[in-house]
Structure formats: structure tokens, C-alpha cells
Write a protein that holds these residues in place. Structure first.
Motif, PDB file in Angstrom:
ATOM      1  N   THR A   1     -65.757  45.316 -26.197  1.00 45.84           N
ATOM      2  CA  THR A   1     -64.774  45.224 -25.121  1.00 45.84           C
ATOM      3  C   THR A   1     -63.478  45.939 -25.500  1.00 45.84           C
ATOM      4  OG1 THR A   1     -63.878  43.186 -26.035  1.00 45.84           O
ATOM      5  CG2 THR A   1     -65.692  42.972 -24.441  1.00 45.84           C
ATOM      6  N   LYS A   2     -62.540  45.949 -24.546  1.00 44.55           N
ATOM      7  CA  LYS A   2     -61.211  46.489 -24.843  1.00 44.55           C
ATOM      8  C   LYS A   2     -60.566  45.755 -26.008  1.00 44.55           C
ATOM      9  CE  LYS A   2     -59.853  48.149 -20.210  1.00 44.55           C
ATOM     10  NZ  LYS A   2     -59.815  49.591 -20.534  1.00 44.55           N
ATOM     11  N   ALA A   3     -60.662  44.423 -25.990  1.00 51.05           N
ATOM     12  CA  ALA A   3     -60.049  43.638 -27.061  1.00 51.05           C
ATOM     13  C   ALA A   3     -60.675  43.977 -28.406  1.00 51.05           C
ATOM     14  CB  ALA A   3     -60.192  42.151 -26.767  1.00 51.05           C
ATOM     15  N   ALA A   4     -61.990  44.168 -28.451  1.00 52.16           N
ATOM     16  CA  ALA A   4     -62.652  44.525 -29.709  1.00 52.16           C
ATOM     17  C   ALA A   4     -62.129  45.851 -30.230  1.00 52.16           C
ATOM     18  CB  ALA A   4     -64.162  44.577 -29.517  1.00 52.16           C
ATOM     19  N   ALA A   5     -61.955  46.819 -29.339  1.00 52.21           N
ATOM     20  CA  ALA A   5     -61.433  48.128 -29.754  1.00 52.21           C
ATOM     21  C   ALA A   5     -59.990  48.003 -30.239  1.00 52.21           C
ATOM     22  CB  ALA A   5     -61.539  49.119 -28.603  1.00 52.21           C
ATOM     23  N   MET A   6     -59.194  47.200 -29.558  1.00 52.50           N
ATOM     24  CA  MET A   6     -57.819  46.973 -30.005  1.00 52.50           C
ATOM     25  C   MET A   6     -57.804  46.297 -31.381  1.00 52.50           C
ATOM     26  SD  MET A   6     -56.193  45.650 -26.377  1.00 52.50           S
ATOM     27  CE  MET A   6     -54.483  45.573 -26.933  1.00 52.50           C
ATOM     28  N   ALA A   7     -58.751  45.385 -31.611  1.00 56.42           N
ATOM     29  CA  ALA A   7     -58.814  44.676 -32.881  1.00 56.42           C
ATOM     30  C   ALA A   7     -59.199  45.611 -34.025  1.00 56.42           C
ATOM     31  CB  ALA A   7     -59.814  43.520 -32.781  1.00 56.42           C
ATOM     32  N   VAL A   8     -60.191  46.457 -33.801  1.00 58.41           N
ATOM     33  CA  VAL A   8     -60.570  47.417 -34.842  1.00 58.41           C
ATOM     34  C   VAL A   8     -59.416  48.368 -35.118  1.00 58.41           C
ATOM     35  CG1 VAL A   8     -62.171  49.264 -35.473  1.00 58.41           C
ATOM     36  CG2 VAL A   8     -63.023  47.234 -34.289  1.00 58.41           C
ATOM     37  N   LYS A   9     -58.696  48.755 -34.073  1.00 55.87           N
ATOM     38  CA  LYS A   9     -57.571  49.673 -34.242  1.00 55.87           C
ATOM     39  C   LYS A   9     -56.500  49.064 -35.143  1.00 55.87           C
ATOM     40  CE  LYS A   9     -54.112  52.252 -31.569  1.00 55.87           C
ATOM     41  NZ  LYS A   9     -53.553  52.524 -30.217  1.00 55.87           N
ATOM     42  N   GLU A  10     -56.126  47.818 -34.894  1.00 56.21           N
ATOM     43  CA  GLU A  10     -55.073  47.211 -35.723  1.00 56.21           C
ATOM     44  C   GLU A  10     -55.569  46.936 -37.135  1.00 56.21           C
ATOM     45  OE1 GLU A  10     -54.707  44.039 -37.044  1.00 56.21           O
ATOM     46  OE2 GLU A  10     -56.442  43.037 -36.163  1.00 56.21           O
ATOM     47  N   MET A  11     -56.828  46.509 -37.269  1.00 51.68           N
ATOM     48  CA  MET A  11     -57.371  46.235 -38.593  1.00 51.68           C
ATOM     49  C   MET A  11     -57.470  47.512 -39.417  1.00 51.68           C
ATOM     50  SD  MET A  11     -61.096  44.580 -39.484  1.00 51.68           S
ATOM     51  CE  MET A  11     -61.684  44.406 -41.172  1.00 51.68           C
ATOM     52  N   ALA A  12     -57.979  48.576 -38.804  1.00 54.65           N
ATOM     53  CA  ALA A  12     -58.115  49.848 -39.519  1.00 54.65           C
ATOM     54  C   ALA A  12     -56.757  50.396 -39.932  1.00 54.65           C
ATOM     55  CB  ALA A  12     -58.867  50.860 -38.657  1.00 54.65           C
ATOM     56  N   MET A  13     -55.742  50.209 -39.087  1.00 52.34           N
ATOM     57  CA  MET A  13     -54.416  50.690 -39.452  1.00 52.34           C
ATOM     58  C   MET A  13     -53.823  49.866 -40.598  1.00 52.34           C
ATOM     59  SD  MET A  13     -52.169  52.984 -39.194  1.00 52.34           S
ATOM     60  CE  MET A  13     -52.609  53.912 -37.727  1.00 52.34           C
ATOM     61  N   LEU A  14     -54.107  48.565 -40.639  1.00 50.10           N
ATOM     62  CA  LEU A  14     -53.662  47.765 -41.768  1.00 50.10           C
ATOM     63  C   LEU A  14     -54.323  48.251 -43.055  1.00 50.10           C
ATOM     64  CD1 LEU A  14     -52.047  45.392 -42.921  1.00 50.10           C
ATOM     65  CD2 LEU A  14     -54.030  43.931 -42.443  1.00 50.10           C
ATOM     66  N   TYR A  15     -55.608  48.553 -42.991  1.00 50.05           N
ATOM     67  CA  TYR A  15     -56.277  49.125 -44.159  1.00 50.05           C
ATOM     68  C   TYR A  15     -55.593  50.434 -44.566  1.00 50.05           C
ATOM     69  CZ  TYR A  15     -60.358  46.092 -44.818  1.00 50.05           C
ATOM     70  OH  TYR A  15     -61.183  45.042 -45.136  1.00 50.05           O
ATOM     71  N   ALA A  16     -55.277  51.276 -43.600  1.00 47.48           N
ATOM     72  CA  ALA A  16     -54.642  52.563 -43.902  1.00 47.48           C
ATOM     73  C   ALA A  16     -53.274  52.380 -44.542  1.00 47.48           C
ATOM     74  CB  ALA A  16     -54.529  53.403 -42.631  1.00 47.48           C
ATOM     75  N   ALA A  17     -52.630  51.246 -44.291  1.00 45.28           N
ATOM     76  CA  ALA A  17     -51.324  50.960 -44.890  1.00 45.28           C
ATOM     77  C   ALA A  17     -51.434  50.365 -46.285  1.00 45.28           C
ATOM     78  CB  ALA A  17     -50.549  49.989 -43.990  1.00 45.28           C
ATOM     79  N   SER A  18     -52.627  49.969 -46.699  1.00 48.37           N
ATOM     80  CA  SER A  18     -52.809  49.221 -47.937  1.00 48.37           C
ATOM     81  C   SER A  18     -52.679  50.105 -49.167  1.00 48.37           C
ATOM     82  CB  SER A  18     -54.179  48.536 -47.919  1.00 48.37           C
ATOM     83  OG  SER A  18     -54.285  47.652 -46.821  1.00 48.37           O
ATOM     84  N   PRO A  19     -52.364  49.508 -50.315  1.00 43.94           N
ATOM     85  CA  PRO A  19     -52.112  50.300 -51.529  1.00 43.94           C
ATOM     86  C   PRO A  19     -53.241  51.258 -51.902  1.00 43.94           C
ATOM     87  CG  PRO A  19     -51.318  48.069 -51.853  1.00 43.94           C
ATOM     88  CD  PRO A  19     -52.010  48.075 -50.532  1.00 43.94           C
ATOM     89  N   LEU A  20     -54.501  50.825 -51.852  1.00 42.97           N
ATOM     90  CA  LEU A  20     -55.595  51.723 -52.244  1.00 42.97           C
ATOM     91  C   LEU A  20     -55.626  52.961 -51.379  1.00 42.97           C
ATOM     92  CD1 LEU A  20     -58.144  52.351 -53.881  1.00 42.97           C
ATOM     93  CD2 LEU A  20     -59.451  50.982 -52.223  1.00 42.97           C
ATOM     94  N   MET A  21     -55.358  52.812 -50.097  1.00 39.26           N
ATOM     95  CA  MET A  21     -55.504  53.911 -49.154  1.00 39.26           C
ATOM     96  C   MET A  21     -54.353  54.911 -49.222  1.00 39.26           C
ATOM     97  SD  MET A  21     -57.395  51.278 -48.410  1.00 39.26           S
ATOM     98  CE  MET A  21     -59.052  50.904 -47.849  1.00 39.26           C
ATOM     99  N   GLN A  22     -53.356  54.664 -50.067  1.00 40.77           N
ATOM    100  CA  GLN A  22     -52.275  55.633 -50.245  1.00 40.77           C
ATOM    101  C   GLN A  22     -52.663  56.732 -51.240  1.00 40.77           C
ATOM    102  OE1 GLN A  22     -50.021  54.983 -47.883  1.00 40.77           O
ATOM    103  NE2 GLN A  22     -51.412  53.227 -47.671  1.00 40.77           N
ATOM    104  N   ASN A  23     -53.813  56.604 -51.866  1.00 38.85           N
ATOM    105  CA  ASN A  23     -54.269  57.592 -52.844  1.00 38.85           C
ATOM    106  C   ASN A  23     -54.852  58.822 -52.167  1.00 38.85           C
ATOM    107  OD1 ASN A  23     -54.205  56.476 -55.799  1.00 38.85           O
ATOM    108  ND2 ASN A  23     -54.761  54.733 -54.509  1.00 38.85           N
ATOM    109  N   ASN A  24     -54.745  59.966 -52.869  1.00 36.32           N
ATOM    110  CA  ASN A  24     -55.468  61.151 -52.431  1.00 36.32           C
ATOM    111  C   ASN A  24     -56.856  61.133 -53.064  1.00 36.32           C
ATOM    112  OD1 ASN A  24     -55.239  62.164 -55.102  1.00 36.32           O
ATOM    113  ND2 ASN A  24     -53.272  63.117 -54.626  1.00 36.32           N
ATOM    114  N   LEU A  25     -57.578  62.229 -52.934  1.00 39.10           N
ATOM    115  CA  LEU A  25     -58.953  62.270 -53.415  1.00 39.10           C
ATOM    116  C   LEU A  25     -59.062  62.374 -54.929  1.00 39.10           C
ATOM    117  CD1 LEU A  25     -60.404  64.648 -50.679  1.00 39.10           C
ATOM    118  CD2 LEU A  25     -60.718  62.178 -50.840  1.00 39.10           C
TER     119      LEU A  25
END
Length: 616
Positions: free
Chosen positions: A224-248
Motif C-alpha cells: 500500500t501507500k503506507a507500506a511504501a512510505m514506511a520503506v522510504k523512511e526506514m531506508a533513509m534511516l539506514y542511509a543515515a547510519s554510521p556504516l552507510m557513510q563509508n565508501n566502497l
């Protein structure tokens, strides 16, 4: 330039449509038939639902009777000898373990596209399906606007969801936004995590545009729309997390990405406002009191109002499989074989996370103000402890003569003895606890009420959204600030989750700085989302897994009085406790390189531009 198709794409290119179209993957009669009508396209796209992870399946990812909670410090795996978590993942030897579900991507023996398939395998298969639907949607005759939007909304959603499943485990990847053919240049460089996450955001924005607010009748359970909104906020929180600030090329902890944290807070706020407003007839709400346990299993409703994105009653819950193999000890599950002896038991490490309520405040058990007594360890604990844990002597279900049954998880008790001494599980040590969160008293071999309730794998529920919001707000603005006028601070969001279960607010002494409150947010998340497949990914993205898993995995031992065998009501027994019993069979090996899963090394060796993750 030499071009070798990477295995992960090769399997998708040659295998996925073969399975679902029953023909080799090229334009032909069967594919033309599938894309000739709405029902054909919908059925093809529904393979993305069939491939979803079910953490309550005894054979999910072919992990063989082990809960995904056993990846971290949540559970001890009293499982069978061929279990991949116990014998491979927890020992740290991950490279080229292509048949091991969570870290591998080569279960090509008919498991791909089913809950038995590996996460990566299923994800790449579904990416191809979504790309095919998006590519060919305009060629499908007779589609109404509603039908087209439904198909596109689900295709964009699953493309973002499954791509997120890949990058949260392996880091930034190429952008898989088309159907790849053998003539395409597949030797393409990997993107950074931020660039890959942007692809998730783009897909979720499209999904939000096209998906309905809700589905009714037989269509319930679709995204649903809510599910897509939920994945969007969760994925962005992951992108903000310390591990995800690393390059390759690096794996270092430089803290959170503040701009991404600001976006994560914004997206979580958007979803909270959506849920509170009951937009489009939706009914998302937090459950409390006596209803709290029905977040996790449900009747007569098949889904709880707190669930936003979930796998709709994924696996069969019966005596032979399902619940019996993961959560129910041998005496209560019946039988004598592997299935009956393979329950996974919560650790003392997790039990210690639950605070003690004393004089109207809540304290960690290590706080001298808590009044915690290790010889009365379950007194006045966070109410969620009683929802999530079964303790020695607790009454649970009934015997064949309709008398109360008790969990004999104590020294000399049948549940502890049967588990430890069963040859099918190689005499592994159990923790002394049972996971109550996903079972009910009638789920046993006497009452046979395994199917009394629906039991969904919940990927995102409303409580998580509030905790995501709190984490993002704290990192972006601090614990008590609300500069954007969202109407909720990080502290207020955490306290909302606590008070709905009867917990006092977080003590003010821990809300004065971002750093102090960060620890409280993380503990709250660990307790609230325990056993729901978040802990493993959280300790990785927070970059604390090395520290957490360097500590011994602990259980407890309860010793009953000498007359315990003659006592009818086992819940009245007074035990002597050893609350620091080391589970020596629960070794964990986690090094810096384990923060990212390895890409198959044989394929990396044949690519010029595709980089392996650091340390592998």
C-alpha cells in the motif's frame, strides 16, 4: 574487454522467467500471453510476494530450523547439525558460502522464488520481474487506469524493496533499472550507498504515487501507500547510519550522516501524520494493554492495526513444521526427532535489556536504584518481558488430561533435559528461556491449536516508525528539539512507545544530550522489536556488532528445590538462579569485514570494474 556475466545476474537472466513463465527467457508465445492481459501480468508480478522472507518458517532461506535471531545475540540456536547459521555464519567464514541463505546467493535447486530461497537470489529474481513489468506495461492491451496504477505501484515498490534488501547487506551496488540481456555491458562499477539509496527513494516515490491506500477482500495483504512510505523512511534511516557513510574502500565509524538523518525524520513524520489521520480509510494504530500480544498473532482479524508492511500469513503453522521447529520445546511440541528438539531460545543478553520498575521510575538492572534482585529476577520488569519470554516453571498450555502444563526449563526439568541431551541437536546448550512473542498456549501437541491465529512476518509496524523517527530526530536535532515543527521530539516519540505498554518515561538524566539518549533509543528499539529480524541489521548499521558479539552469549540456570517433582503447581517453585550461565556452544565471530556481506569472489575476479567489499 572480457565480459563475464556475474553469477547473481546470470541466475536472474536465465533462471527467473524460466520458473515463472515455464519457457526460456526470451520473447515468445508464453511471454506474449502473460503480457496480453491484466491477470497475466498480475500473476507474474505476484512472484515478488511468494519470494518474501518468512522468519517464522522453519526452512526460511534454508536455514534449517534456526531463527534469524540466532545471527545476533538474541537467540541460542538449539538446531540441527546442518544449520547454516550455527555452522557457518556465526563462525565468520562467509566467503564463497553460496548456499548459505542469509549470506549466500546460489540456491538454484528450485528454491529461488520461495521462502527457502536465499535473500540475494530472491531479490535479484524479483528485480528482473519488476523491470520486465515496468518495461512492458505500455504494451499490455485493455488496461484501465486503475489496473495500470496497481501494477506499476507494486512493481516500483518491489523494485525498491528488494534492492534495499541487497544494499543493506552488501553496500552500494549498480543501479539495476532494466532487464539485462547477454549482449549488455554488465561489467559496471558499483555505486556508493548514498547513490544506491537514492534509487530506493525514487522507486518508493513512484510507488506512493500509484499504490492505493488499502486493499479489500481477497486482495488484502498487497502493498500500500503506507507500506511504501514506511520503506522510504526506514531506508533513509539506514542511509543515515554510521556504516552507510563509508565508501566502497573503507569500513570506519564516522558517525551518522546528518542530512540523511534530517530526511529520515521528515519521511517518518510524513508517515506518522498519515497514520494518525487514518487517510483513505486506513486504521493504523498502536496497540496497548491486553491487545499488545495481538500485534504478533491475530484472530479473527488476519492482520493487526499496527502492521504496515508484512508477509501475509506466510508459512504453514502446524505440528510438524512452522512454530514447532522454532519456538516450542520438545515436551510441548511432541515427538523425538530434529523438528521437536530445534527450538531457539532467547538469551540472557536480551533478558538483561528489560528495565525494572521501582517507585514509579524505570531503571536498568545494573542501576543500584532498580532494586533488581538476581534471585527474584523477573519481579517488576518491563511488561514487554512477560509478553516475550517464558521463564522456568511458568504455566503454559495443558496436558492431555486437561491439567495445567508447565515449562520445566530448570535443572532436572524435562524441557531443559530433552533439549540438551537430544542427539539430533548435538547437545547444544539452551538458554533457559522460551520465546513467547509468537506463540500461544494452545500451540502444542496436546491442544493442536497451531492454526488458531494468523502469524505474519512483520517487516515494518507503527511502533518501529516512531522509533525510527526518534533515532533520526535525535541525530539530526538532539533529544528535545523540534525545529521543523513536527509536533514530536525524539524523547516524546520514545516515551509514547513506552507509556503505551505501561512503562514510565525515560529518566530525564538520560535526555540531556544526543549521546546519552542515543543509548536509550537503541535499548528501546532492541526491547520493542526483539526477535523481529531487526537486531542483526541494527548492530551492523550502528557499527557496534564487533563490541556486542565479542561478549559471551549467556543463558541462565534455575535450580529447583529438592521436592520439585512432587509439587503440582510448578509456578510456585522457588528457584536458585545463576543469571550468568555461559552458553559455550554459542560462539560468535564478527570482525570488521563482516559489516558488509561479501560478493561472490569468483565473479569479482572476472570483472574489471566490480569491486569486492573490504576485507574479503
Amino acid at each position: 574487454m572480457k565480459k563475464i556475466i556475474p553469477l547473481i545476474i546470470f541466475l536472474v537472466a536465465l533462471g527467473s522467467c524460466k520458473k515463472y513463465l515455464d519457457k526460456r527467457d526470451q520473447l515468445g508465445l508464453v511471454e506474449e500471453d502473460v503480457f496480453s492481459r491484466y491477470e497475466g501480468v498480475r500473476g507474474y508480478l505476484d512472484a515478488c510476494y511468494a519470494a518474501l522472507l518468512d522468519i517464522h518458517s522453519w526452512e526460511g532461506q534454508f536455514l534449517q530450523r534456526a531463527s534469524v535471531g540466532s545471527l545476533s545475540d538474541e537467540m541460542a540456536s538449539n538446531s540441527s547439525a546442518n544449520n547454516g547459521i550455527m555452522n557457518i555464519i556465526n563462525l565468520g567464514d562467509w566467503l564463497n558460502k553460496r548456499t548459505i541463505g542469509e549470506i549466500g546467493f546460489d540456491r538454484s535447486n528450485g528454491d529461488v522464488g520461495t521462502p527457502r530461497g536465499a535473500i540475494m537470489d530472491n531479490a535479484f529474481m524479483c528485480l528482473r520481474i519488476c523491470n520486465k513489468v515496468i518495461e512492458k506495461i505500455e504494451t499490455v492491451p485493455g488496461l484501465s487506469t486503475e489496473q495500470k496504477n496497481q501494477l506499476l505501484g507494486q512493481a516500483y515498490f518491489f523494485r525498491g524493496w528488494y534492492y534495499f534488501q541487497i544494499i543493506q547487506r552488501m553496500g552500494g551496488m549498480p543501479i539495476y533499472d532494466k532487464v539485462y540481456n547477454a549482449n549488455d555491458d554488465l561489467d559496471v562499477p558499483r555505486k556508493t550507498y548514498a547513490e544506491s539509496n537514492e534509487f530506493v527513494m525514487q522507486n518508493m516515490d513512484k510507488a506512493i504515487e500509484f499504490l492505493p491506500h488499502q486493499w479489500t477482500g481477497a486482495e488484502k495483504g498487497r502493498t500500500t501507500k503506507a507500506a511504501a512510505m514506511a520503506v522510504k523512511e526506514m531506508a533513509m534511516l539506514y542511509a543515515a547510519s554510521p556504516l552507510m557513510q563509508n565508501n566502497l574502500n573503507s569500513i570506519v565509524n564516522n558517525g551518522y550522516g546528518i542530512p540523511a538523518a534530517e530526511k529520515a525524520a521528515e519521511y517518518a513524520n510524513d508517515l506518522i501524520k498519515y497514520c494518525v489521520a487514518n487517510t483513505g480509510g486506513t486504521s493504523y494504530r498502536l496497540l496497548s494493554g491486553a491487545d499488545y500480544k495481538f500485534i504478533f498473532y491475530h484472530a479473527p482479524n488476519t492482520v493487526s492495526d499496527e502492521s504496515i508492511w508484512y508477509n501475509f500469513n506466510g508459512a504453514t503453522r502446524d505440528q510438524t513444521r512452522g512454530l514447532r521447529c522454532l519456538y516450542i520445546p520438545q515436551f510441548h511440541s511432541g515427538g523425538t526427532g530434529i523438528d521437536a528438539a530445534s527450538f531457539c531460545s532467547p538469551t540472557q543478553n536480551m533478558a538483561d535489556k528489560y528495565e525494572v520498575i521501582n517507585a514509579g521510575n524505570a531503571y536498568a538492572i545494573t542501576d543500584s536504584r532498580s532494586g533488581y534482585n538476581p534471585q527474584k529476577p523477573f519481579l517488576n520488569r518491563d511488561p514487554r518481558f512477560y509478553n516475550n519470554f517464558i521463564v522456568p516453571g511458568e504455566q503454559w498450555g495443558s496436558n492431555s488430561n486437561n491439567t495445567p502444563a508447565y515449562m520445566e526449563l530448570y535443572v532436572g526439568g524435562r524441557d531443559l533435559l530433552n533439549a540438551q541431551n537430544n542427539n539430533n541437536v548435538r547437545n547444544r546448550l539452551t538458554s533457559g528461556y522460551v520465546c513467547k512473542k509468537f506463540i500461544w498456549p494452545g500451540a502444542n501437541f496436546v491442544n493442536l491449536e497451531y492454526n488458531r491465529y494468523s502469524l505474519n512476518t512483520i517487516y515494518i509496524r507503527l511502533a518501529q516508525v516512531y522509533l525510527d523517527y526518534a533515532e533520526a530526530m535525535n541525530e539530526a536535532y538532539g533529544p528535545n528539539a523540534d525545529p521543523k515543527g513536527y509536533g514530536l521530539t525524539a524523547v516524546a516519540a520514545v516515551n509514547l512507545i513506552r507509556t503505551r505498554v505501561g512503562m514510565p518515561p525515560v529518566l530525564a538524566e538520560f535526555t540531556g544530550s544526543k549521546e546519552l539518549f542515543r543509548d536509550k533509543i537503541r535499548n528501546e528499539r532492541t526491547v520493542e522489536l526483539m526477535f523481529e529480524n531487526h537486531r542483526w541489521h541494527d548492530i551492523r548499521r550502528w557499527m557496534i556488532a564487533e563490541q556486542v558479539l565479542s561478549q559471551p552469549i549467556m543463558g541462565m540456570r534455575a535450580t529447583p528445590p529438592a521436592n520439585h517433582a512432587t509439587v503440582t503447581n510448578k509456578s510456585t517453585l522457588v528457584f536458585t538462579y545463576n543469571m550468568a550461565f555461559p552458553l559455550t556452544t554459542e560462539q560468535r565471530v564478527f570482525q570488521l569485514k563482516h559489516y558488509w556481506y561479501p560478493v561472490d569472489q569468483n565473479q569479482v575476479n572476472n570483472q574489471f570494474n566490480f569491486k569486492q567489499n573490504p576485507g574479503w
